[in-house]
Design a protein around this motif. Structure first.
Motif, PDB file in Angstrom:
ATOM      1  N   THR A 116       5.858   1.255  -2.956  1.00 37.37           N
ATOM      2  CA  THR A 116       4.837   1.940  -3.749  1.00 37.37           C
ATOM      3  C   THR A 116       4.798   3.419  -3.395  1.00 37.37           C
ATOM      4  OG1 THR A 116       2.459   2.042  -4.257  1.00 37.37           O
ATOM      5  CG2 THR A 116       3.065   1.328  -2.046  1.00 37.37           C
ATOM      6  N   ASN A 117       4.257   4.216  -4.310  1.00 39.32           N
ATOM      7  CA  ASN A 117       4.001   5.615  -3.993  1.00 39.32           C
ATOM      8  C   ASN A 117       2.738   5.786  -3.169  1.00 39.32           C
ATOM      9  OD1 ASN A 117       1.713   5.759  -5.865  1.00 39.32           O
ATOM     10  ND2 ASN A 117       3.208   5.911  -7.521  1.00 39.32           N
ATOM     11  N   GLY A 118       1.931   4.724  -3.047  1.00 38.20           N
ATOM     12  CA  GLY A 118       0.773   4.740  -2.171  1.00 38.20           C
ATOM     13  C   GLY A 118      -0.510   5.260  -2.771  1.00 38.20           C
ATOM     14  N   LEU A 119      -0.492   5.693  -4.018  1.00 34.66           N
ATOM     15  CA  LEU A 119      -1.698   6.263  -4.622  1.00 34.66           C
ATOM     16  C   LEU A 119      -2.853   5.272  -4.647  1.00 34.66           C
ATOM     17  CD1 LEU A 119      -3.024   8.667  -6.081  1.00 34.66           C
ATOM     18  CD2 LEU A 119      -2.125   7.741  -8.234  1.00 34.66           C
ATOM     19  N   LEU A 120      -2.552   3.994  -4.886  1.00 35.26           N
ATOM     20  CA  LEU A 120      -3.604   2.972  -4.972  1.00 35.26           C
ATOM     21  C   LEU A 120      -3.532   1.961  -3.840  1.00 35.26           C
ATOM     22  CD1 LEU A 120      -3.585   2.278  -8.823  1.00 35.26           C
ATOM     23  CD2 LEU A 120      -5.188   3.678  -7.527  1.00 35.26           C
ATOM     24  N   LEU A 121      -2.794   2.277  -2.786  1.00 37.34           N
ATOM     25  CA  LEU A 121      -2.596   1.299  -1.721  1.00 37.34           C
ATOM     26  C   LEU A 121      -3.903   0.902  -1.049  1.00 37.34           C
ATOM     27  CD1 LEU A 121      -0.716  -0.396  -0.001  1.00 37.34           C
ATOM     28  CD2 LEU A 121      -0.276   1.617   1.423  1.00 37.34           C
ATOM     29  N   LYS A 122      -4.731   1.868  -0.701  1.00 38.19           N
ATOM     30  CA  LYS A 122      -5.985   1.544  -0.017  1.00 38.19           C
ATOM     31  C   LYS A 122      -6.862   0.652  -0.885  1.00 38.19           C
ATOM     32  CE  LYS A 122     -10.018   3.535   2.296  1.00 38.19           C
ATOM     33  NZ  LYS A 122     -10.729   4.794   2.670  1.00 38.19           N
ATOM     34  N   GLU A 123      -6.865   0.901  -2.184  1.00 39.79           N
ATOM     35  CA  GLU A 123      -7.706   0.138  -3.092  1.00 39.79           C
ATOM     36  C   GLU A 123      -7.217  -1.292  -3.267  1.00 39.79           C
ATOM     37  OE1 GLU A 123      -8.337   2.246  -6.792  1.00 39.79           O
ATOM     38  OE2 GLU A 123      -8.105   4.163  -5.764  1.00 39.79           O
ATOM     39  N   LYS A 124      -5.923  -1.512  -3.142  1.00 40.50           N
ATOM     40  CA  LYS A 124      -5.361  -2.816  -3.495  1.00 40.50           C
ATOM     41  C   LYS A 124      -4.815  -3.607  -2.319  1.00 40.50           C
ATOM     42  CE  LYS A 124      -4.441  -1.801  -8.315  1.00 40.50           C
ATOM     43  NZ  LYS A 124      -3.564  -2.088  -9.467  1.00 40.50           N
ATOM     44  N   ILE A 125      -4.855  -3.065  -1.115  1.00 46.64           N
ATOM     45  CA  ILE A 125      -4.219  -3.728   0.009  1.00 46.64           C
ATOM     46  C   ILE A 125      -4.879  -5.056   0.357  1.00 46.64           C
ATOM     47  CG2 ILE A 125      -5.563  -2.415   1.704  1.00 46.64           C
ATOM     48  CD1 ILE A 125      -1.947  -3.762   2.058  1.00 46.64           C
ATOM     49  N   ALA A 182      -3.581  -0.504   5.640  1.00 49.29           N
ATOM     50  CA  ALA A 182      -2.587  -1.581   5.627  1.00 49.29           C
ATOM     51  C   ALA A 182      -2.237  -2.006   7.046  1.00 49.29           C
ATOM     52  CB  ALA A 182      -1.340  -1.137   4.874  1.00 49.29           C
ATOM     53  N   VAL A 183      -2.000  -1.034   7.903  1.00 48.41           N
ATOM     54  CA  VAL A 183      -1.650  -1.338   9.290  1.00 48.41           C
ATOM     55  C   VAL A 183      -2.791  -2.044   9.995  1.00 48.41           C
ATOM     56  CG1 VAL A 183      -1.065  -0.296  11.517  1.00 48.41           C
ATOM     57  CG2 VAL A 183       0.040   0.526   9.428  1.00 48.41           C
ATOM     58  N   SER A 184      -4.027  -1.650   9.689  1.00 48.51           N
ATOM     59  CA  SER A 184      -5.183  -2.299  10.314  1.00 48.51           C
ATOM     60  C   SER A 184      -5.293  -3.764   9.924  1.00 48.51           C
ATOM     61  CB  SER A 184      -6.473  -1.567   9.934  1.00 48.51           C
ATOM     62  OG  SER A 184      -6.863  -1.847   8.590  1.00 48.51           O
ATOM     63  N   LEU A 185      -4.680  -4.131   8.796  1.00 44.53           N
ATOM     64  CA  LEU A 185      -4.698  -5.516   8.333  1.00 44.53           C
ATOM     65  C   LEU A 185      -3.451  -6.290   8.765  1.00 44.53           C
ATOM     66  CD1 LEU A 185      -6.120  -4.985   4.719  1.00 44.53           C
ATOM     67  CD2 LEU A 185      -7.346  -5.825   6.732  1.00 44.53           C
ATOM     68  N   GLY A 186      -2.626  -5.681   9.604  1.00 44.70           N
ATOM     69  CA  GLY A 186      -1.463  -6.370  10.134  1.00 44.70           C
ATOM     70  C   GLY A 186      -0.193  -6.213   9.336  1.00 44.70           C
ATOM     71  N   VAL A 187      -0.165  -5.274   8.393  1.00 41.33           N
ATOM     72  CA  VAL A 187       1.013  -5.054   7.566  1.00 41.33           C
ATOM     73  C   VAL A 187       1.958  -4.074   8.260  1.00 41.33           C
ATOM     74  CG1 VAL A 187       1.829  -4.146   5.353  1.00 41.33           C
ATOM     75  CG2 VAL A 187      -0.279  -5.503   5.444  1.00 41.33           C
ATOM     76  N   THR A 188       3.259  -4.356   8.215  1.00 36.99           N
ATOM     77  CA  THR A 188       4.263  -3.434   8.732  1.00 36.99           C
ATOM     78  C   THR A 188       4.652  -2.464   7.624  1.00 36.99           C
ATOM     79  OG1 THR A 188       5.130  -5.100  10.252  1.00 36.99           O
ATOM     80  CG2 THR A 188       6.552  -3.227   9.769  1.00 36.99           C
ATOM     81  N   VAL A 189       4.530  -1.170   7.908  1.00 32.60           N
ATOM     82  CA  VAL A 189       4.776  -0.145   6.892  1.00 32.60           C
ATOM     83  C   VAL A 189       6.012   0.671   7.249  1.00 32.60           C
ATOM     84  CG1 VAL A 189       3.869   1.921   5.758  1.00 32.60           C
ATOM     85  CG2 VAL A 189       2.327   0.014   6.285  1.00 32.60           C
ATOM     86  N   LYS A 190       6.894   0.793   6.281  1.00 34.19           N
ATOM     87  CA  LYS A 190       8.046   1.686   6.357  1.00 34.19           C
ATOM     88  C   LYS A 190       7.797   2.843   5.393  1.00 34.19           C
ATOM     89  CE  LYS A 190      11.923   0.242   4.430  1.00 34.19           C
ATOM     90  NZ  LYS A 190      12.183   1.120   3.244  1.00 34.19           N
ATOM     91  N   VAL A 191       8.120   4.050   5.817  1.00 37.13           N
ATOM     92  CA  VAL A 191       8.005   5.215   4.948  1.00 37.13           C
ATOM     93  C   VAL A 191       9.393   5.614   4.464  1.00 37.13           C
ATOM     94  CG1 VAL A 191       7.536   7.713   4.941  1.00 37.13           C
ATOM     95  CG2 VAL A 191       5.849   6.120   5.866  1.00 37.13           C
ATOM     96  N   ASN A 192       9.531   5.788   3.157  1.00 37.20           N
ATOM     97  CA  ASN A 192      10.745   6.345   2.567  1.00 37.20           C
ATOM     98  C   ASN A 192      10.514   7.817   2.258  1.00 37.20           C
ATOM     99  OD1 ASN A 192      12.147   3.957   2.624  1.00 37.20           O
ATOM    100  ND2 ASN A 192      12.390   3.778   0.408  1.00 37.20           N
ATOM    101  N   THR A 193      11.474   8.644   2.590  1.00 37.94           N
ATOM    102  CA  THR A 193      11.410  10.059   2.250  1.00 37.94           C
ATOM    103  C   THR A 193      12.710  10.465   1.586  1.00 37.94           C
ATOM    104  OG1 THR A 193       9.913  10.587   4.076  1.00 37.94           O
ATOM    105  CG2 THR A 193      11.177  12.409   3.139  1.00 37.94           C
ATOM    106  N   VAL A 194      12.607  11.018   0.375  1.00 39.24           N
ATOM    107  CA  VAL A 194      13.782  11.510  -0.336  1.00 39.24           C
ATOM    108  C   VAL A 194      14.081  12.917   0.169  1.00 39.24           C
ATOM    109  CG1 VAL A 194      14.766  12.079  -2.583  1.00 39.24           C
ATOM    110  CG2 VAL A 194      13.204  10.120  -2.364  1.00 39.24           C
ATOM    111  N   LEU A 195      15.269  13.114   0.730  1.00 39.36           N
ATOM    112  CA  LEU A 195      15.658  14.410   1.271  1.00 39.36           C
ATOM    113  C   LEU A 195      16.165  15.306   0.145  1.00 39.36           C
ATOM    114  CD1 LEU A 195      16.067  16.230   3.740  1.00 39.36           C
ATOM    115  CD2 LEU A 195      18.338  15.199   4.014  1.00 39.36           C
ATOM    116  N   ILE A 196      15.454  16.430  -0.072  1.00 37.87           N
ATOM    117  CA  ILE A 196      15.765  17.342  -1.171  1.00 37.87           C
ATOM    118  C   ILE A 196      16.075  18.717  -0.579  1.00 37.87           C
ATOM    119  CG2 ILE A 196      14.981  18.262  -3.383  1.00 37.87           C
ATOM    120  CD1 ILE A 196      12.801  16.047  -3.352  1.00 37.87           C
TER     121      ILE A 196
END
Length: 289
Positions: A116-125, A182-196
């Motif tokens: 996800t782009n994370g815009l709605l992650l907090k709302e939907k986690i 998400a992390v507080s709920l036990g989810v493992t988070v990976k961050v993707n970064t597009v190198l430009i």
């Protein structure tokens, strides 16, 4: 591999774990048609030829997705991960959440993963966790407002169309708050970064440091695929990619084996068999909704 929170969810996750890559399979179910942000390098589409994120042969309903997964498990017994990665954003609508609910009821032992782009992650986690999701990738291309405004042209949220630095500020705050929850709920988070190159290449350390502070477990630096407004922008060379990963590695473990898969990928990453071609028999739709 070092011990980390949620390791039981990544031991057989070929996208989060280099030791699992090449051994275990994953499927991406293309159920999310729209996106709520516009990155200047992103061009979503439907075809069977391009090998990149944001493209799929077709769209599935949540119910159809379960049927496709049934066939995928039979075709690829090594499959351990069911993910949703587009072709739009997984949280811009409710299709992904409903798909995970159905999938988790039928396959509780499969790892549930989304990008996800994370815009709605907090709302939907909360709903995602209830539906069995334990691994999430959030794409963060800048944590500096001016830099992100050069990469993301606009966002849409609660009916508002927001552009420029205001959109960038909103997105950054939402991403970091979503990761933290998400992390507080036990989810493992990976961050993707597009190198430009020339835009965020001097910003990689800030991204990795900020992501680590928010609770991310890994970072994945991936090269720009020139598309859309950035179709004439050059991708990073091997030296630049290696340097960016080295900088990020000072703050987070770096994923080096990502293949920037399609939204309808299926099989063992790097394997010789493309099970997606066997699964999606319908004619590819012509345009995004």
């Amino acid at each position: 591999m070092s011990q980390c929170k949620g390791e039981h969810d990544i031991a057989k996750h070929p996208c989060f774990n280099a030791e699992a890559h090449g051994k275990f399979g994953r499927i991406h179910l293309p159920v999310s048609p729209v996106c709520n942000i516009q990155c200047r390098f992103c061009k979503r589409g439907f075809n069977k030829d391009e090998n990149r994120p944001g493209v799929s042969r077709t769209l599935l309903t949540p119910e159809d997705a379960v049927g496709v997964l049934d066939r995928a498990v039979s075709l690829c017994p090594e499959l351990t991960v069911v993910g949703i990665a587009g072709p739009g954003d997984t949280l811009a609508g409710d299709y992904a959440l409903e798909t995970f609910r159905l999938v988790h009821a039928r396959y509780p032992n499969l790892i549930k993963c989304l990008s996800t782009n994370g815009l709605l992650l907090k709302e939907k986690i909360d709903g995602l966790v209830k539906a069995g999701v334990r691994t999430i990738t959030v794409t963060i291309n800048a944590v500096d407002v001016k830099t992100l405004a050069r990469i993301c042209s606009h966002i849409t949220h609660n009916g508002q169309y927001i552009t420029g630095e205001m959109a960038a500020r909103w997105l950054i705050l939402a991403q970091l708050a979503g990761i933290d929850k998400a992390v507080s709920l036990g989810v493992t988070v990976k961050v993707n970064t597009v190198l430009i190159p020339g835009i965020n290449d001097r910003h990689i350390g800030d991204i990795a440091k900020t992501a680590a502070q928010a609770g991310a477990a890994f970072i994945n630096i991936i090269p720009l695929i020139p598309e859309h407004e950035f179709r004439n922008h050059r991708p990073p060379d091997c030296r630049e990619l290696k340097a960016a990963r080295s900088i990020a590695g000072a703050y987070l473990p770096v994923i080096n084996h990502c293949q920037q898969c399609r939204a309808d990928a299926c099989g063992i990453p790097g394997g010789t068999t493309d099970f997606a071609a066997m699964l999606y028999e319908r004619r590819a739709v012509e345009s995004c909704q």
